[in-house]
Design an enzyme around this catalytic site. Structure first.
Site, short mmCIF file in Angstrom:
data_model
loop_
_atom_site.label_atom_id
_atom_site.label_comp_id
_atom_site.label_asym_id
_atom_site.label_seq_id
_atom_site.Cartn_x
_atom_site.Cartn_y
_atom_site.Cartn_z
N ASP A 20 0.88 -1.17 0.00
CA ASP A 20 0.00 0.00 0.00
C ASP A 20 0.93 1.23 0.00
O ASP A 20 2.12 1.10 0.30
CB ASP A 20 -0.85 -0.06 1.28
N ASP A 22 -0.13 5.02 0.97
CA ASP A 22 -0.40 5.99 2.04
C ASP A 22 -0.36 5.29 3.41
O ASP A 22 -1.13 4.37 3.65
CB ASP A 22 -1.76 6.63 1.78
P1 B16 Z 1 -6.73 9.84 -4.38
P2 B16 Z 1 -3.70 4.16 -0.16
C1 B16 Z 1 -5.59 6.04 -0.28
O1 B16 Z 1 -4.26 5.65 -0.45
C2 B16 Z 1 -5.72 6.96 0.91
O2 B16 Z 1 -5.43 6.24 2.11
C3 B16 Z 1 -7.11 7.52 0.99
O3 B16 Z 1 -7.21 8.42 2.08
C4 B16 Z 1 -7.46 8.24 -0.32
O4 B16 Z 1 -8.79 8.74 -0.31
C5 B16 Z 1 -7.29 7.25 -1.47
O5 B16 Z 1 -5.95 6.76 -1.47
C6 B16 Z 1 -7.59 7.86 -2.82
O6 B16 Z 1 -6.62 8.81 -3.15
O7 B16 Z 1 -7.80 10.81 -4.04
O8 B16 Z 1 -5.34 10.44 -4.43
O9 B16 Z 1 -7.05 9.02 -5.61
O10 B16 Z 1 -3.74 3.96 1.33
O11 B16 Z 1 -4.54 3.15 -0.93
O12 B16 Z 1 -2.29 4.25 -0.70
MG MG Z 2 -2.86 3.11 3.40
#
Ligand code: B16
Ligand code: MG
Length: 232
Positions: A20, A22
């Site tokens: 992952d 984030d």
């Molecule tokens: P975006 P991950 C996720 O990342 C985030 O944890 C989440 O908070 C966010 O809404 C999602 O990505 C979508 O991100 O708006 O940049 O497309 O934890 O899957 O790396």
């Molecule tokens: Mg994450």
């Protein structure tokens, strides 16, 4: 008998680690928080860091829905208006993540990635963020990843297993040769539904069910292999 043993050993070989982004590679949650907070303030909806925890690993549109629900405003907007709100948040987020640099790689991650590369273990990214390629670029990590799943092309978000399976299939591997690393409950569930063992980065309460719970700073290949009962 010997053949059965050989098959069992083969089943436990670690051939790919699917990460992952984030909360595992870098803490982009802070920037998501600041961007959502700005939008929520504009809409007059309460939003704090505690509520932001619910958005970890949740897609952009689903995050917006949760924020609107928190302000009893989910039915106030049309789909088109919601898309415009999500775009607004994303534009602000994109401004904020321009300041991400290699110094923002979480502790232990660079060394762990190097260890995987040195041992010819494939490295994939399974982030639901459509901004993931840009963040990898900012972290100067884009060349470390053998495969980056396209969040836009994956039909079902976490906790569905699709994005982890995409990483696995890109290498032509089976689930028992892959592991996933996550910081969100939905992500641990997605890894398990993909048939892989899960490494959870976080507290034992948050990462309940993961086969190994640790911190990024403690991630070392030998420790992971031992704790998951796998080998090179
Ligand atoms: P975006 P991950 C996720 O990342 C985030 O944890 C989440 O908070 C966010 O809404 C999602 O990505 C979508 O991100 O708006 O940049 O497309 O934890 O899957 O790396
Ligand atoms: Mg994450």
């Amino acid at each position: 008998m010997e053949t059965a043993k050989a098959i069992e050993i083969e089943k436990k070989k670690l051939k790919a680690v699917i990460f992952d982004l984030d909360g595992v590679i870098t803490d982009s949650a802070t920037y998501h928080y600041l961007a959502w907070k700005s939008l929520a303030a504009e809409l007059g909806i309460p939003f704090d860091e505690q509520y932001n925890e619910k958005l970890k690993g949740v897609s952009r549109m689903e995050s917006l829905e949760l924020i609107l629900q928190n302000g009893n405003a989910a039915s106030k907007y049309t789909i088109q208006q919601k898309e415009a709100l999500a775009d607004k948040k994303n534009n602000l987020y994109k401004e904020l993540i321009r300041q991400i640099s290699p110094a923002d790689i979480l502790p232990g991650i660079a060394a762990f990635l190097q260890e995987l590369k040195a041992n010819q273990i494939k490295i994939a990214l399974a982030s639901v963020s459509k901004n993931a390629p840009f963040i990898l670029h900012q972290l100067a990590l884009d060349t470390m990843f053998d495969y980056v799943a396209d969040a836009a092309a994956v039909p079902n978000a976490k906790p569905f297993p699709d994005i982890f399976l995409a990483g696995m299939q890109a290498f032509g591997l089976q689930p028992h040769n892959c592991i996933g690393v996550e910081d969100a409950r939905t992500g641990i569930e997605a890894i398990h539904r993909a048939g892989m063992q899960a490494v959870g980065v976080g507290t034992p309460e948050e990462m309940e069910g993961a086969e190994l719970v640790t911190t990024t700073g403690e991630l070392r290949l030998a420790m992971v292999l031992e704790r998951l009962g796998m080998e090179l």
